[in-house]
Design an enzyme around this catalytic site. Sequence first.
Site, PDB file in Angstrom:
ATOM      1  N   GLU A  49       0.959  -1.387   0.294  1.00 29.20           N
ATOM      2  CA  GLU A  49       0.065  -0.091   0.122  1.00 29.20           C
ATOM      3  C   GLU A  49       1.038   1.097   0.078  1.00 29.20           C
ATOM      4  O   GLU A  49       2.069   1.238   0.377  1.00 29.20           O
ATOM      5  CB  GLU A  49      -0.829  -0.050   1.617  1.00 29.20           C
ATOM      6  CG  GLU A  49      -1.846   0.986   1.289  1.00 29.20           C
ATOM      7  CD  GLU A  49      -2.711   1.391   2.720  1.00 29.20           C
ATOM      8  OE1 GLU A  49      -2.882   1.024   3.872  1.00 29.20           O
ATOM      9  OE2 GLU A  49      -3.553   1.974   2.498  1.00 29.20           O
ATOM     10  N   CYS A 244      -6.436   0.375   2.975  1.00 31.06           N
ATOM     11  CA  CYS A 244      -7.841   1.914   3.025  1.00 31.06           C
ATOM     12  C   CYS A 244      -8.016   2.798   1.997  1.00 31.06           C
ATOM     13  O   CYS A 244      -8.530   3.592   1.135  1.00 31.06           O
ATOM     14  CB  CYS A 244      -7.099   2.926   4.150  1.00 31.06           C
ATOM     15  SG  CYS A 244      -7.872   2.254   5.630  1.00 31.06           S
ATOM     16  N   ASN A 377     -11.890  -2.668   0.647  1.00 26.81           N
ATOM     17  CA  ASN A 377     -11.136  -3.515   1.793  1.00 26.81           C
ATOM     18  C   ASN A 377     -11.958  -3.001   2.616  1.00 26.81           C
ATOM     19  O   ASN A 377     -12.177  -1.974   3.143  1.00 26.81           O
ATOM     20  CB  ASN A 377     -10.089  -2.369   1.787  1.00 26.81           C
ATOM     21  CG  ASN A 377      -9.259  -2.168   2.709  1.00 26.81           C
ATOM     22  OD1 ASN A 377      -8.234  -3.181   3.130  1.00 26.81           O
ATOM     23  ND2 ASN A 377      -8.875  -1.405   3.496  1.00 26.81           N
ATOM     24  N   GLU A 378     -12.069  -4.105   3.780  1.00 25.55           N
ATOM     25  CA  GLU A 378     -12.066  -3.401   4.961  1.00 25.55           C
ATOM     26  C   GLU A 378     -13.765  -2.666   5.196  1.00 25.55           C
ATOM     27  O   GLU A 378     -13.851  -2.033   5.941  1.00 25.55           O
ATOM     28  CB  GLU A 378     -11.246  -2.364   6.438  1.00 25.55           C
ATOM     29  CG  GLU A 378     -10.402  -3.470   7.316  1.00 25.55           C
ATOM     30  CD  GLU A 378      -9.337  -2.792   7.414  1.00 25.55           C
ATOM     31  OE1 GLU A 378      -9.361  -1.448   7.583  1.00 25.55           O
ATOM     32  OE2 GLU A 378      -8.233  -3.340   8.672  1.00 25.55           O
TER      33      GLU A 378
HETATM   34  O1  AHR Z   1      -2.160  -1.184   6.851  1.00 28.53           O
HETATM   35  C1  AHR Z   1      -2.408  -0.236   7.199  1.00 28.53           C
HETATM   36  C2  AHR Z   1      -4.031  -0.230   7.532  1.00 28.53           C
HETATM   37  O2  AHR Z   1      -4.954  -0.903   8.037  1.00 28.53           O
HETATM   38  C3  AHR Z   1      -4.779  -0.550   6.004  1.00 28.53           C
HETATM   39  O3  AHR Z   1      -4.481   0.801   4.708  1.00 28.53           O
HETATM   40  C4  AHR Z   1      -6.407  -0.626   6.420  1.00 28.53           C
HETATM   41  O4  AHR Z   1      -6.692  -1.939   4.963  1.00 28.53           O
HETATM   42  C5  AHR Z   1      -5.759  -1.328   7.720  1.00 28.53           C
HETATM   43  O5  AHR Z   1      -6.964  -0.422   8.476  1.00 28.53           O
END
Ligand code: AHR
Length: 660
Positions: A49, A244, A377-378
């Site tokens: 990321e 994120c 994601n999440e």
């Molecule tokens: O790894 C950091 C963050 O942690 C990521 O962006 C997210 O998916 C999680 O909350």
Amino acid sequence: MNLRNCLAGLAVTTLLGGLSSLHAQPTLAIHADKPGVAISPTMHGIFFEDINYGADGGLYAELVQNRSFEHRENLYAWSKDSRGGEGEMKVETDDPLNAANKHYLRLDVKSAGRGFGAANSGFGGIAVVKDDDYLFSVHARCDEAFKGSLLASLEDEKGQPIGQCRLEGLSGKWGRFTGTIKAGQTVEKAHLAVLATASGRVDLDMVSLFPRKTWKNRPNGLRADLAKMLADLKPGFMRFPGGCIVEGMDLANMYRWKDTIGDVAQRPQNWNRWMITMKNALAPQYYQTYGLGFYEYFQLCEDIGATPLPILNCGMTCQFYPKDCKLIPLDQLGPFVQDALDLVEFANGPADSAWGARRAAMGHPEPFNLKYIGIGNEQWHQEYFDRYEVFYKAIKAKYPDIVLITTAGPGVDDEKWKFAWNKFKTVPADIVDEHYYRPPQWFYDQIGRYERYDRKGPKVFAGEYAAHASNRHSTLACALAEAAFLTSLVKNADVVVMSSYAPLFAKVGNTQWQPDLIWFDNTRVCGTPSYYAHQLFGVHKGDVVLTMDMKGQDEKAKRNAQIHAVATYDKAAGEIIIKAVNPTPQAMGVTIELQGAGEVASQGRAIVLTADSAEAENTLDKPTNVSPKESVLAGVSKSFRYALPANSLTVLRIKAAVGK
Ligand code: AHR
């Protein structure tokens, strides 16, 4: 010399009997004649990321910061460089380079002096190495009055030139000009000046400088040392671009992969959500150039032998922060779903298909062999599942072989997670992504976790995890907690098919999130103890789990922390691989029985990750303070004894025939 130092000093590791007085010796009874579940080739992977300056200023090798003047502070990292000349420097938007790249730099030069222009300070300086080549490029145009050339000059902290190139032939139309600068010296904090040599008006955009030596020497490439760290993990897959960052903070900030391909000058810059997500670590100048885009991610995956795992925005912004998640209405989700379908064609379609042609035009007519896509994601609750199901149906209808990753939210024991798993009783799911950033002890406590999962249910992707010590340091103790937990993931390979630590990268002085797997600055890189633990799992994975009983652990050791081990078999090498974690502060003697094995070689290999203290860490100055050491494993037989050093992860590789 204490026992542990003594062990570390041995070039040949052999079996110790003298430890029995310390503890009752446990026996690891490996049933070599009973190969168990197969381990997915994707079991150990990486999560990338753009956080902590992982991409721009990090893995992406561009040395110029704010190269296209698209930061909100348009002249960030730039300064006027007059050199006895006179003139003005400002950012303009009239008749720009293209619609995606609206701002450019205008130099109105009254008198050029020794060159009038602008200097870029890079990402905290531009690091260059003596005799290396640097590829300069710029989009430029001039008015009729300008009769000069452009000079690109790399200079040291005192302004002394260390390499230059000259660019001739500017006209009234935007054109791309390139040159090579050979660095005459090694300088850590150089800067780049772009100078007009005559009076008149000159417009500049996409001012770029790359080392020629990138990973695999690719243009628009990656920092070779950082990419090598990824390759050395032998990752089974690479998840990208997050995290994120996929979700974004508002609709315009969502990550849309189509913005990230094609000519880099045509890729619209976006701001990086990590510039404001962490209140205690604001990074107001953190942007995504998208120079490292989906084509480059696929290319990297291919280069390091990792299966690509792109995660796509599912029509929702982040639910975690800010709290007011923005939703794309279901009846407007079409373009997002189309993005997913087009991505499959971009990655896998023939070179004469619409999106396959875009890939081929970028230099890769062969497919990238995309098999997995993550939907969101999440994300959580009904609003997520409403959208996930639309994606699922559309993708499976057109590409039934694509495996889809869905999410169980940000936790693994909360109401959102329960809601998700309840859904999976009726909503189809191939693989569920679970995240846990927890204290080291949590990882020991959860070692039985996946034994309780339904074997007939969806598979699991342990997609983001890390052991968080209270001070957020990356210690050996954290690495051992993760390694102990990894032994349990491997044992449950019939449920868990993917796993990845997160986040991957952190640039010193530019972090929003700790701990991280790999640290770097502009010239150096270092793996944390967790990096080396994960590397041992990636390199010494094996294809199939061998059943193992652990007998006779000392009661006192059991009450505290105990040995955690897994045995696998590497078919190609014909080797049994034992990975064992001893998180206790004493060396622990174990008896290893290779029950039902055929012929067993009398010598093997022992690879040990340990240090003098569980609190030991690596730094850029001492990058291998905690790193694996290999020795010959002597005296192997179908039943032999071995001493696991205190605070250690040990990998033993033994040639042996197994199975029936
Ligand atoms: O790894 C950091 C963050 O942690 C990521 O962006 C997210 O998916 C999680 O909350």
